[in-house]
Each structure stands twice: as C-alpha cells, then as structure tokens.
Design a protein around this motif. Structure first.
Motif, PDB file in Angstrom:
ATOM      1  N   GLN A  95     -10.694   2.190   5.080  1.00  0.00           N
ATOM      2  CA  GLN A  95     -10.906   3.382   4.290  1.00  0.00           C
ATOM      3  C   GLN A  95     -10.497   3.671   2.736  1.00  0.00           C
ATOM      4  O   GLN A  95     -10.813   3.598   2.470  1.00  0.00           O
ATOM      5  CB  GLN A  95     -10.103   5.068   5.472  1.00  0.00           C
ATOM      6  CG  GLN A  95     -10.424   6.499   4.789  1.00  0.00           C
ATOM      7  CD  GLN A  95      -9.565   6.989   5.543  1.00  0.00           C
ATOM      8  OE1 GLN A  95      -9.173   7.155   6.308  1.00  0.00           O
ATOM      9  NE2 GLN A  95      -9.502   8.527   4.453  1.00  0.00           N
ATOM     10  N   GLU A  96      -9.036   2.806   2.588  1.00  0.00           N
ATOM     11  CA  GLU A  96      -8.306   2.312   1.725  1.00  0.00           C
ATOM     12  C   GLU A  96      -9.461   1.963   0.526  1.00  0.00           C
ATOM     13  O   GLU A  96      -9.202   2.112  -0.410  1.00  0.00           O
ATOM     14  CB  GLU A  96      -7.676   2.549   1.247  1.00  0.00           C
ATOM     15  CG  GLU A  96      -7.104   0.545   1.993  1.00  0.00           C
ATOM     16  CD  GLU A  96      -6.717   0.248   4.047  1.00  0.00           C
ATOM     17  OE1 GLU A  96      -7.793   0.802   4.343  1.00  0.00           O
ATOM     18  OE2 GLU A  96      -6.137  -1.325   3.238  1.00  0.00           O
ATOM     19  N   LEU A  97     -10.390   1.270   2.030  1.00  0.00           N
ATOM     20  CA  LEU A  97     -10.796   0.327   0.852  1.00  0.00           C
ATOM     21  C   LEU A  97     -12.604   1.334   0.020  1.00  0.00           C
ATOM     22  O   LEU A  97     -13.351   1.249  -0.499  1.00  0.00           O
ATOM     23  CB  LEU A  97     -11.393  -1.049   1.011  1.00  0.00           C
ATOM     24  CG  LEU A  97     -10.685  -2.263   1.549  1.00  0.00           C
ATOM     25  CD1 LEU A  97     -10.700  -3.192   2.585  1.00  0.00           C
ATOM     26  CD2 LEU A  97      -9.926  -2.431   0.514  1.00  0.00           C
ATOM     27  N   GLY A  98     -12.799   1.970   0.699  1.00  0.00           N
ATOM     28  CA  GLY A  98     -14.117   2.706   0.328  1.00  0.00           C
ATOM     29  C   GLY A  98     -15.099   2.537   1.143  1.00  0.00           C
ATOM     30  O   GLY A  98     -16.468   3.018   0.909  1.00  0.00           O
TER      31      GLY A  98
ATOM     32  N   SER B 261     -10.012   0.777  -8.424  1.00  0.00           N
ATOM     33  CA  SER B 261     -10.382   0.118  -6.994  1.00  0.00           C
ATOM     34  C   SER B 261     -10.339   1.741  -6.639  1.00  0.00           C
ATOM     35  O   SER B 261      -9.340   2.435  -6.629  1.00  0.00           O
ATOM     36  CB  SER B 261     -10.001  -0.693  -6.754  1.00  0.00           C
ATOM     37  OG  SER B 261      -8.971  -0.487  -6.630  1.00  0.00           O
ATOM     38  N   TRP B 262     -10.875   1.621  -5.278  1.00  0.00           N
ATOM     39  CA  TRP B 262     -11.036   2.505  -4.340  1.00  0.00           C
ATOM     40  C   TRP B 262      -9.588   2.603  -3.430  1.00  0.00           C
ATOM     41  O   TRP B 262      -8.792   3.319  -3.360  1.00  0.00           O
ATOM     42  CB  TRP B 262     -11.610   2.779  -3.548  1.00  0.00           C
ATOM     43  CG  TRP B 262     -12.733   3.347  -3.955  1.00  0.00           C
ATOM     44  CD1 TRP B 262     -14.379   2.538  -4.380  1.00  0.00           C
ATOM     45  CD2 TRP B 262     -13.366   4.814  -4.033  1.00  0.00           C
ATOM     46  NE1 TRP B 262     -15.470   3.045  -4.661  1.00  0.00           N
ATOM     47  CE2 TRP B 262     -14.976   4.182  -4.949  1.00  0.00           C
ATOM     48  CE3 TRP B 262     -12.846   5.991  -4.138  1.00  0.00           C
ATOM     49  CZ2 TRP B 262     -14.903   5.358  -5.008  1.00  0.00           C
ATOM     50  CZ3 TRP B 262     -13.838   7.044  -4.692  1.00  0.00           C
ATOM     51  CH2 TRP B 262     -14.890   6.529  -4.809  1.00  0.00           C
ATOM     52  N   LEU B 263      -9.329   0.848  -3.838  1.00  0.00           N
ATOM     53  CA  LEU B 263      -7.665   0.605  -2.993  1.00  0.00           C
ATOM     54  C   LEU B 263      -7.167   1.033  -4.787  1.00  0.00           C
ATOM     55  O   LEU B 263      -5.736   1.976  -3.660  1.00  0.00           O
ATOM     56  CB  LEU B 263      -8.098  -0.541  -3.059  1.00  0.00           C
ATOM     57  CG  LEU B 263      -6.579  -1.103  -2.278  1.00  0.00           C
ATOM     58  CD1 LEU B 263      -6.523  -0.793  -1.287  1.00  0.00           C
ATOM     59  CD2 LEU B 263      -6.313  -3.184  -2.322  1.00  0.00           C
ATOM     60  N   SER B 264      -6.463   1.371  -5.457  1.00  0.00           N
ATOM     61  CA  SER B 264      -6.158   1.566  -7.010  1.00  0.00           C
ATOM     62  C   SER B 264      -5.959   2.914  -6.266  1.00  0.00           C
ATOM     63  O   SER B 264      -4.717   3.957  -6.001  1.00  0.00           O
ATOM     64  CB  SER B 264      -6.112   0.934  -7.572  1.00  0.00           C
ATOM     65  OG  SER B 264      -5.917  -0.483  -7.516  1.00  0.00           O
TER      66      SER B 264
ATOM     67  N   LEU C 208       0.928  -1.786  -0.280  1.00  0.00           N
ATOM     68  CA  LEU C 208       0.382   0.339  -0.241  1.00  0.00           C
ATOM     69  C   LEU C 208       1.049   1.272   0.187  1.00  0.00           C
ATOM     70  O   LEU C 208       1.247   2.362  -0.560  1.00  0.00           O
ATOM     71  CB  LEU C 208      -0.946  -0.023   1.347  1.00  0.00           C
ATOM     72  CG  LEU C 208      -1.668   0.996   1.327  1.00  0.00           C
ATOM     73  CD1 LEU C 208      -2.730   1.565  -0.301  1.00  0.00           C
ATOM     74  CD2 LEU C 208      -2.802   0.828   2.442  1.00  0.00           C
ATOM     75  N   GLY C 209       1.813   1.130   0.982  1.00  0.00           N
ATOM     76  CA  GLY C 209       3.138   2.514   0.067  1.00  0.00           C
ATOM     77  C   GLY C 209       2.959   3.697   1.488  1.00  0.00           C
ATOM     78  O   GLY C 209       3.637   4.098   1.965  1.00  0.00           O
TER      79      GLY C 209
ATOM     80  N   GLN D 187      -9.857  -5.717  -5.516  1.00  0.00           N
ATOM     81  CA  GLN D 187      -9.943  -4.221  -4.859  1.00  0.00           C
ATOM     82  C   GLN D 187      -8.045  -4.427  -5.590  1.00  0.00           C
ATOM     83  O   GLN D 187      -8.116  -2.818  -6.224  1.00  0.00           O
ATOM     84  CB  GLN D 187     -10.114  -3.525  -3.688  1.00  0.00           C
ATOM     85  CG  GLN D 187     -11.642  -3.746  -3.877  1.00  0.00           C
ATOM     86  CD  GLN D 187     -11.390  -1.815  -3.038  1.00  0.00           C
ATOM     87  OE1 GLN D 187     -11.319  -0.978  -3.117  1.00  0.00           O
ATOM     88  NE2 GLN D 187     -12.808  -1.553  -2.191  1.00  0.00           N
ATOM     89  N   ARG D 188      -7.867  -5.003  -5.375  1.00  0.00           N
ATOM     90  CA  ARG D 188      -6.426  -5.039  -5.547  1.00  0.00           C
ATOM     91  C   ARG D 188      -5.929  -5.040  -7.110  1.00  0.00           C
ATOM     92  O   ARG D 188      -4.805  -4.621  -7.261  1.00  0.00           O
ATOM     93  CB  ARG D 188      -5.061  -6.295  -4.239  1.00  0.00           C
ATOM     94  CG  ARG D 188      -4.235  -6.018  -4.590  1.00  0.00           C
ATOM     95  CD  ARG D 188      -3.903  -7.326  -3.204  1.00  0.00           C
ATOM     96  NE  ARG D 188      -2.056  -7.187  -3.854  1.00  0.00           N
ATOM     97  CZ  ARG D 188      -1.339  -7.414  -2.475  1.00  0.00           C
ATOM     98  NH1 ARG D 188      -1.415  -7.421  -1.777  1.00  0.00           N
ATOM     99  NH2 ARG D 188      -0.002  -7.557  -2.789  1.00  0.00           N
TER     100      ARG D 188
END
Ligand code: NOJ
Ligand code: CA
Length: 527
Positions: free
Chosen positions: A361-364, A434-437, A42-43, A428-429
């Motif tokens: 949150q990163e997945l929305g 995706s929201w994750l991206s 994710l960074g 999502q990955r």
C-alpha cells in the motif's frame, strides 16, 4: 495506562508473498526477517503476520491444523524466535494471527470428532441433525459458496462451517475449547508475540437455537458466494452478544504480557462495532468497510465519523488488506486512485486507534493481473462467478530483478506480470516525491505530533458532504474529498501545514483556507 500500541502504526504481512529466503517460490519467516531493515526505515511500530501455522493451505493458512506449529513452507519455531528477537531489537512488535472461529478439517480435534458422537472431541465442533427433509439443519450459507453445513455420512449429522467444508467451525460454548485457546494464546505470548489479530472475531458464538437467518434481498447470481452471503441478514450465525465474553477472558490471559488484541470484526451495523472494545475485552477492532468500498467520499466520511464517535481509541483503521481489491484500484485507478487512497489514510491518522498499512500500500500498488489458470483463492476456484482475492496477494515488488526481488530464481507461488520499476521499493525509496516517501513522511508526522492521535477529538462544523474538520489539541485534520476546491474557515490563529496528501505544500495559513480537491491536510497551531 498508556499501552505500547497507542499512537502506533501497524503493517500487515502476507507471509507467502512478502519475501522468499530459500528460493522455493513461497515467502517465509526468514524472508520477513531479512526485510526488517526496510520496515524499520519505513517507521512502522508493529507487523501483523497472516497465519504461518501448520496447515493444508486450502485457505492459504486460515485453515490451521496445529496452532502451535509453523508450516515448514514458512520455516520453523526457531526462525520465529529469531524474527521476534530481531524485530524487538529494532523496536518493531510482532502480532500473530489467531484463527479461533474454525480449524482445518485435518486438525487432530476434528479427526477425533469424526470418530463418532461419543468422542470427547465431538463437542469441539458444531453438529446438528439433518432437517426433516434430510437437508442442512438451517439456511446458513458459507462465505466461500454453498451451504454452511456438510453431512458426515458416518454419523448422519451435519457440521457447521462458515467458510470451506475443510474449515469446520469450533464450538465456543464448550468450556474445554475455551481453555485450549487460553493455552494457545499463552504459548505465543511466552515466545514473545506482542499481540493477536483475531480472525473472524465476530463469528465465534452462534445462536443457541441455530435459527434461520432472514433473507434481505433476492439472489441474482447463485454462483457468486459474496452476493449470496450478502443477501442474508446475519442475525444468528455471526456477531452474537456472547462473543464479547470470550474476549473478556482473553484480555485477562494476555494482560500480564501487555499483548494487544485486535479483532477482525464485521458486525451487523456500525453501532455494534464499539461493543467489542468496551470494557476489558478487545483493545481494537478493524473497521472493515472502507476496505471494500469504492470511491464514495461523502458516504465514507460519514461512516468514519460515526464509527470514530463511538470509540476514539478502539479502531484499527484500514483501507487495504489481503482480502480485497487494493484501494488504489478501487478508488479509481492510476494516480487518481493512489491520491485518494493516501487522502483517506492521512485522515485516518487523526482518528486515534491503531491504524494498519497492507504490504505494498505504501508503494501505491494497484491490483495485479493474475491469469485465470493461476488463480489460487478458493472463492475463485470453487465457484462459477466468485471474485477471488488473488489480485491483492501477489508478491511484494522489491526491485526489478527476477520476480521483482521476491525470490532469487523461483517462480512465485502466485505468478503475475512483473511490476514496472516505478512500482518497486528500490526506485521509490530514493525519490522524495514517490508514494513510498509520502507514506513514510505521513508515518513520521504522526509520530512527531502525538496530539494528532492523543489529544481530545473535536469534530468542527462543516457543511454536509465530502468535507470534514477534526481538531485534536494543537492539531487539525482537514479533509476535502470533493472533486473541487473548497474554502474552509479555520479556527482562530495561525496554522502550519505539516502534511498535505496531494502536494509538498507547507507554510502558515489563517482565516479562510482554500483546500485542494480530493486531499487531506494536517496542520499544527503555530505558537
Ligand atoms: C478472514 C481472513 O482475512 C480471510 O483471508 C480468511 O479467508 C477468512 N477470515 C477465513 O478464515
Ligand atoms: Ca521460501
């Protein structure tokens, strides 16, 4: 001096809900360790782990009974050491959550204090005689319902607790207590912790005379503790001037370790936020209001600008944490809410400081549905009309297997309906849109354009309302959070869009630029 956290992005983990390694339904330290590859992908630069200490768990870890021990439900000190080593090997720093405003009533200090007025630990807590009518000594109320005072019948005195009666407030005017916490901080730094998130950082010192708080508005619903707490102006129980002195001292304690001090602060007014980070005290504070606001874009931007103008590097920007309804829900629900949430986070990336994402949150993710019979939060279970915090605390959806991959076969500690495949990391990955991206791309943009957080900030002139333009050296952050498009005059030159929260648009623009609604752009000056 530039510290490791400058320009960094943190990620909050609620250990109960992140990943369960031993299949007992409760997330644990080894579970976090097993997900480090994801966090590294994710960074993010650092994880903040909510409390994992020994605790009766009445406030899910924020009631600590031993500040130097790990709750066996979450693992062992050896697990913690391994987590630190693995995280560091991946360049991820580990921030632990310290809870200095109160301990658990099961802490040995409080058990000693209950032995009587002469016990040496009595003065670790706040004791007062009853009011003349025998009631509590003043009108302070607990965040979690009822008065902030409970009578100890054996001694005839009340003790203060700004949260549960089982979370007695510590006495920060006692030098012995200050020394205890110096040692606790050193204990975790010596084990490799890279910093502290300080719970209720604004609460430590209380008014020496224990004066009544003025009441601002009448109370409509006495069964709703959040409303009752908000009805008072917290002039005397919180945000006292002397609290910052505690952090000056902590700053000296952690300095040799280069550990970061991040306060959870909720001061009385915006102009008091920066007090905590001036001079040698805390490094950053969470500015919490965006974490509970609903979608009022002009208001939100005005507040962000005001707080940012008071300190450029001193804020840990957040719109989500384990205490509030998730921003995707608060900001309108569905993809509309998710898009607004990302627009806000995108703008926050240009505000300096040390922003944090909250797990999921990163997945929305939107708030989960928790059946009334499964509620866990004391705000909900101990009050007639308390709106609890369970909906944000359900387990992290890794995939579509049992319990969304949180646990192999156990029922999670906080059961809720399974999340659909589209909400999981697994799906999502691999989806670029995706929201994750989108969140991962945003993190990358901040990393590859250090001007975005490091160059001198300059607020450009914009009309009143939900539009802002912030220039930082080669970078430009443009927020149009209005429901309609907005044409803005760009500074001279050609600008390259490096990120847009609402599309994959890139390319060069100049002159007047027509911004899409409810979104934020990040641009770099083209050379
Ligand atoms: C703030 C924490 O974030 C919350 O979860 C907790 O209940 C209170 N402080 C009391 O420790
Ligand atoms: Ca477990």
């Amino acid at each position: 001096m530039t510290s490791w956290w400058h320009g960094g992005i943190g990620y909050e983990i609620y250990p109960r809900s992140f990943a369960d390694s031993n299949n007992d339904g409760i997330g644990d330290i080894n579970g976090i360790k097993g997900r480090l590859p994801y966090l590294s992908w994710l960074g993010i630069d650092a994880i903040w782990i909510a409390p994992f200490y020994e605790s009766p768990g009445l406030d899910h870890g924020y009631d600590v009974s031993d500040y130097r021990a790990i709750n066996p439900i979450h693992g062992t000190l050896a697990d913690f050491d391994e987590l630190i080593a693995d995280a560091h090997a991946r360049d991820i720093r580990v921030i632990v959550d310290i809870v200095p405003n109160h301990s658990s009533s099961e802490h040995r200090w409080f058990q000693q204090a209950l032995q009587g007025r002469d016990n040496p630990y009595r003065d670790y807590y706040l004791w007062r005689d009853p009011a003349p009518d025998g009631g509590p000594p003043n009108n302070w109320v607990s965040h979690f319902g009822g008065p902030a005072w409970t009578l100890d019948e054996a001694s005839g005195q009340y003790y203060c607790h700004l949260f549960l009666p089982e979370q007695p407030d510590l006495n920060w005017s006692n030098p012995a207590l200050r020394e205890e916490f110096d040692d606790i901080l050193r204990f975790w730094c010596d084990r490799g912790a890279d910093g502290f998130r300080i719970d209720v950082a604004h609460g430590l010192v209380k008014d020496a005379q224990f004066r009544d708080n003025p009441q601002r508005v009448p109370i409509q619903d006495p069964g709703n503790p959040t409303e009752v707490f908000g009805a008072f102006e917290h002039l005397y129980d919180m945000d006292q001037d002397g609290t910052v002195d505690v952090y000056r001292r902590w700053n000296r304690v952690v300095e040799p370790y280069e550990a970061v001090l991040i306060g959870e602060s909720n001061p009385r007014s915006l102009d008091r936020v920066a007090r905590y980070v001036r001079g040698d005290s805390l490094h950053t504070v969470f500015y919490l209001e965006p974490g509970w606001m609903h979608w009022k874009p002009a208001d939100l931007l005005e507040k962000l600008e005001a707080v940012h103008r008071s300190t450029d590097t001193g804020i840990s920007w957040v719109i989500d944490n384990h205490d509030n309804s998730r921003s995707a829900t608060r900001f309108g629900g569905g993809d509309v809410g998710r898009g607004r949430s990302l627009a806000v986070m995108t703008f926050m990336m240009a505000l300096g400081g040390f922003p944090f994402l909250w797990e999921g949150q990163e997945l929305g993710l939107a708030d989960a549905e928790v059946d009334a019979g499964n509620l866990e939060d004391p705000i909900a279970t101990r009050n007639e009309h308390g709106v609890g915090r369970d909906a944000t605390r359900t387990v992290m959806p890794w995939d579509s297997s049992h319990a969304n991959g949180f646990s192999e076969s156990a029922e999670p500690w906080l059961p809720s309906a399974l999340r659909g495949p589209a909400e999981t990391v697994a799906v999502q990955r691999d989806d670029r849109s995706s929201w994750l991206s989108k969140h991962r791309d945003l993190i990358k943009v901040r990393r590859t354009h250090p001007d975005l957080w490091g160059a001198t900030p300059q607020w450009l002139e914009t009309p009143p309302g939900a539009v802002r333009a912030l220039r930082r050296g080669s970078m430009l952050a443009l927020a149009n959070w209005k429901p309609d498009r907005f044409a803005i005059d760009l500074p001279p030159g050609v600008w390259t869009i490096v990120y847009h929260s609402a599309s994959t648009d890139t390319g060069d623009v100049s002159g007047t630029f027509d911004m899409a609604p409810e979104s934020t752009y990040l641009m770099v000056a083209s050379t």
